[in-house]
Write a protein that holds these residues in place. Structure first.
Motif, PDB file in Angstrom:
ATOM      1  N   UNK A  18       0.833  -1.194   0.000  1.00  0.00           N
ATOM      2  CA  UNK A  18       0.000   0.000   0.000  1.00  0.00           C
ATOM      3  C   UNK A  18       0.874   1.254   0.000  1.00  0.00           C
ATOM      4  N   UNK A  19       0.249   2.387  -0.328  1.00  0.00           N
ATOM      5  CA  UNK A  19       0.959   3.662  -0.404  1.00  0.00           C
ATOM      6  C   UNK A  19       0.436   4.609   0.675  1.00  0.00           C
ATOM      7  N   UNK A  20       1.353   5.271   1.337  1.00  0.00           N
ATOM      8  CA  UNK A  20       1.037   6.300   2.337  1.00  0.00           C
ATOM      9  C   UNK A  20       1.475   7.645   1.778  1.00  0.00           C
ATOM     10  N   UNK A  21       0.528   8.545   1.563  1.00  0.00           N
ATOM     11  CA  UNK A  21       0.841   9.870   1.057  1.00  0.00           C
ATOM     12  C   UNK A  21       1.241  10.811   2.183  1.00  0.00           C
ATOM     13  N   UNK A  22       2.244  11.638   1.932  1.00  0.00           N
ATOM     14  CA  UNK A  22       2.786  12.547   2.945  1.00  0.00           C
ATOM     15  C   UNK A  22       2.096  13.908   2.864  1.00  0.00           C
ATOM     16  N   UNK A  23       1.616  14.393   4.014  1.00  0.00           N
ATOM     17  CA  UNK A  23       1.093  15.755   4.119  1.00  0.00           C
ATOM     18  C   UNK A  23       1.847  16.464   5.235  1.00  0.00           C
ATOM     19  N   UNK A  24       2.813  17.287   4.855  1.00  0.00           N
ATOM     20  CA  UNK A  24       3.577  18.056   5.841  1.00  0.00           C
ATOM     21  C   UNK A  24       2.955  19.436   6.010  1.00  0.00           C
ATOM     22  N   UNK A  25       2.476  19.700   7.202  1.00  0.00           N
ATOM     23  CA  UNK A  25       1.907  21.032   7.485  1.00  0.00           C
ATOM     24  C   UNK A  25       2.922  21.817   8.311  1.00  0.00           C
ATOM     25  N   UNK A  26       4.118  21.880   7.762  1.00  0.00           N
ATOM     26  CA  UNK A  26       5.239  22.555   8.405  1.00  0.00           C
ATOM     27  C   UNK A  26       5.782  23.618   7.451  1.00  0.00           C
ATOM     28  N   UNK A  27       6.380  24.667   7.990  1.00  0.00           N
ATOM     29  CA  UNK A  27       6.963  25.683   7.113  1.00  0.00           C
ATOM     30  C   UNK A  27       8.342  25.312   6.589  1.00  0.00           C
ATOM     31  N   UNK A  28       8.968  24.241   7.154  1.00  0.00           N
ATOM     32  CA  UNK A  28      10.385  24.010   6.874  1.00  0.00           C
ATOM     33  C   UNK A  28      10.746  22.564   6.553  1.00  0.00           C
ATOM     34  N   UNK A  29       9.782  21.757   6.105  1.00  0.00           N
ATOM     35  CA  UNK A  29      10.145  20.405   5.673  1.00  0.00           C
ATOM     36  C   UNK A  29      11.018  20.482   4.426  1.00  0.00           C
ATOM     37  N   UNK A  30      11.855  19.458   4.215  1.00  0.00           N
ATOM     38  CA  UNK A  30      12.915  19.577   3.199  1.00  0.00           C
ATOM     39  C   UNK A  30      12.374  19.675   1.777  1.00  0.00           C
ATOM     40  N   UNK A  31      11.188  19.098   1.508  1.00  0.00           N
ATOM     41  CA  UNK A  31      10.688  19.116   0.134  1.00  0.00           C
ATOM     42  C   UNK A  31       9.436  19.969  -0.024  1.00  0.00           C
ATOM     43  N   UNK A  32       8.457  19.784   0.860  1.00  0.00           N
ATOM     44  CA  UNK A  32       7.172  20.459   0.666  1.00  0.00           C
ATOM     45  C   UNK A  32       6.830  21.434   1.792  1.00  0.00           C
ATOM     46  N   UNK A  33       7.837  21.893   2.521  1.00  0.00           N
ATOM     47  CA  UNK A  33       7.586  22.832   3.602  1.00  0.00           C
ATOM     48  C   UNK A  33       6.902  24.102   3.133  1.00  0.00           C
ATOM     49  N   UNK A  34       5.817  24.462   3.800  1.00  0.00           N
ATOM     50  CA  UNK A  34       5.112  25.705   3.493  1.00  0.00           C
ATOM     51  C   UNK A  34       4.171  25.637   2.311  1.00  0.00           C
ATOM     52  N   UNK A  35       4.012  24.453   1.691  1.00  0.00           N
ATOM     53  CA  UNK A  35       3.141  24.358   0.509  1.00  0.00           C
ATOM     54  C   UNK A  35       1.660  24.408   0.867  1.00  0.00           C
ATOM     55  N   UNK A  36       1.314  23.874   2.029  1.00  0.00           N
ATOM     56  CA  UNK A  36      -0.103  23.699   2.375  1.00  0.00           C
ATOM     57  C   UNK A  36      -0.432  24.574   3.583  1.00  0.00           C
ATOM     58  N   UNK A  37      -0.810  25.810   3.283  1.00  0.00           N
ATOM     59  CA  UNK A  37      -0.946  26.828   4.327  1.00  0.00           C
ATOM     60  C   UNK A  37      -2.400  27.122   4.711  1.00  0.00           C
ATOM     61  N   UNK A  38      -3.354  26.657   3.914  1.00  0.00           N
ATOM     62  CA  UNK A  38      -4.753  26.929   4.249  1.00  0.00           C
ATOM     63  C   UNK A  38      -5.600  25.692   3.959  1.00  0.00           C
ATOM     64  N   UNK A  39      -6.857  25.741   4.356  1.00  0.00           N
ATOM     65  CA  UNK A  39      -7.722  24.565   4.254  1.00  0.00           C
ATOM     66  C   UNK A  39      -7.876  24.081   2.814  1.00  0.00           C
ATOM     67  N   UNK A  40      -8.037  25.000   1.877  1.00  0.00           N
ATOM     68  CA  UNK A  40      -8.229  24.587   0.483  1.00  0.00           C
ATOM     69  C   UNK A  40      -7.009  23.847  -0.057  1.00  0.00           C
ATOM     70  N   UNK A  41      -5.813  24.372   0.214  1.00  0.00           N
ATOM     71  CA  UNK A  41      -4.597  23.718  -0.260  1.00  0.00           C
ATOM     72  C   UNK A  41      -4.446  22.331   0.360  1.00  0.00           C
ATOM     73  N   UNK A  42      -4.775  22.221   1.637  1.00  0.00           N
ATOM     74  CA  UNK A  42      -4.686  20.936   2.326  1.00  0.00           C
ATOM     75  C   UNK A  42      -5.682  19.943   1.732  1.00  0.00           C
ATOM     76  N   UNK A  43      -6.927  20.364   1.585  1.00  0.00           N
ATOM     77  CA  UNK A  43      -7.967  19.471   1.064  1.00  0.00           C
ATOM     78  C   UNK A  43      -7.695  19.066  -0.376  1.00  0.00           C
TER      79      UNK A  43
END
Length: 279
Positions: A18-43
């Motif tokens: 199975x596959x586990x998708x990563x959702x980093x809600x951090x400002x400083x993760x090495x690849x996707x830090x700061x990408x998901x800053x609001x509810x719409x982007x997260x959803x």
């Protein structure tokens, strides 16, 4: 070999990886830090990963990249619990893994609707984690890490990285067994207190960890063990990630933790087709 997980009463069959998708809600993760800053982007991101075939979504609010800034438990709770609530409210059947080494954060997220705990420290950074997992009776991903996120990449040393990681994990598995924790997933901790050479030695010998008869999760997605030897950056490391994921599945991995769900699902699909032809 453990072939199923019980997630909120839903039995997940791991006979096909199975596959586990990563959702980093951090400002400083090495690849996707700061990408998901609001509810719409997260959803939108979670919807995209689920549509691409992710079975699990791993939500993290504490950046564990080497040298990352330490944040308080209160800040982590403030970041992560509302996101778990948001996802549960918008995706009725979602299976959320909470990426935390803190037992209080884990418990609050499980109470909010998450179903799995992903602990990068394997219980080393919170003495209450194992008893909390036993109390909650949820699947627990136990990862090996030498040191902590602030120190782990400062000249990590092993005599034999494979046997030492195996030994450290096996000692903890024994404790979890005594606490009657039933669903345990192993993670050798690529990039967590390991040099590039250590990481590739672990990947080469990943099938050795099948001796524990537990599920294995592999997380190598866009990590420096892949992009540094190729003299590229994380954004350019999808091809290398796909190759490493292919090797990991061939060596017995049952869960791939990734940023790029579609490509990981394709790895599993092609390997399953090959296995069917062989069988």
């Amino acid at each position: 070999m453990q072939r199923t997980l019980n997630c909120k009463g839903k039995i997940i069959d791991l006979s096909v990886p199975k596959v586990m998708g990563i959702l980093n809600i951090t400002p400083d993760s090495f690849f996707d830090g700061g990408k998901y800053k609001n509810e719409k982007e997260i959803l939108d991101q979670v919807a995209s990963m689920l549509q691409a075939g992710a079975t699990f979504i791993d939500v993290g609010a504490y950046s564990s990249r080497p040298g990352a800034k330490h944040i308080t438990e209160e800040e982590e709770l403030h970041r992560i619990v509302p996101v778990v609530v948001l996802l549960v409210a918008n995706f009725s059947d979602i299976l959320i893994s909470v990426d935390t080494f803190r037992s209080k954060v884990a418990k609050k997220c499980i109470e909010a609707g998450a179903c799995m705990i992903n602990d990068i420290s394997g219980g080393d950074l919170d003495d209450a984690m194992f008893t909390t997992v036993a109390e909650l009776q949820v699947p627990y991903i136990i990862m090996h890490m030498q040191g902590n996120p602030q120190t782990m990449q400062k000249a990590p040393v092993y005599k034999n990285v494979v046997t030492e990681v195996f030994y450290e994990l096996s000692k903890k598995i024994e404790i979890l067994n005594k606490l009657h924790v039933h669903d345990v997933i192993l993670d050798v901790g690529f990039g967590f207190g390991k040099s590039v050479a250590h990481n590739f030695e672990l990947l080469k010998n990943l099938d050795y960890f099948q001796e524990m008869n537990l599920s294995v999760l592999t997380g190598v997605s866009r990590k420096s063990m892949l992009y540094k030897p190729l003299h590229i950056n994380p954004e350019q490391a999808l091809n290398a990630t796909t190759i490493a994921n292919t090797i990991a599945v061939q060596k017995g991995t049952q869960i791939l933790r990734v940023h790029d769900v579609k490509e990981a699902v394709e790895v599993i699909t092609i390997l399953e087709l090959i296995n069917k032809e062989i069988l």
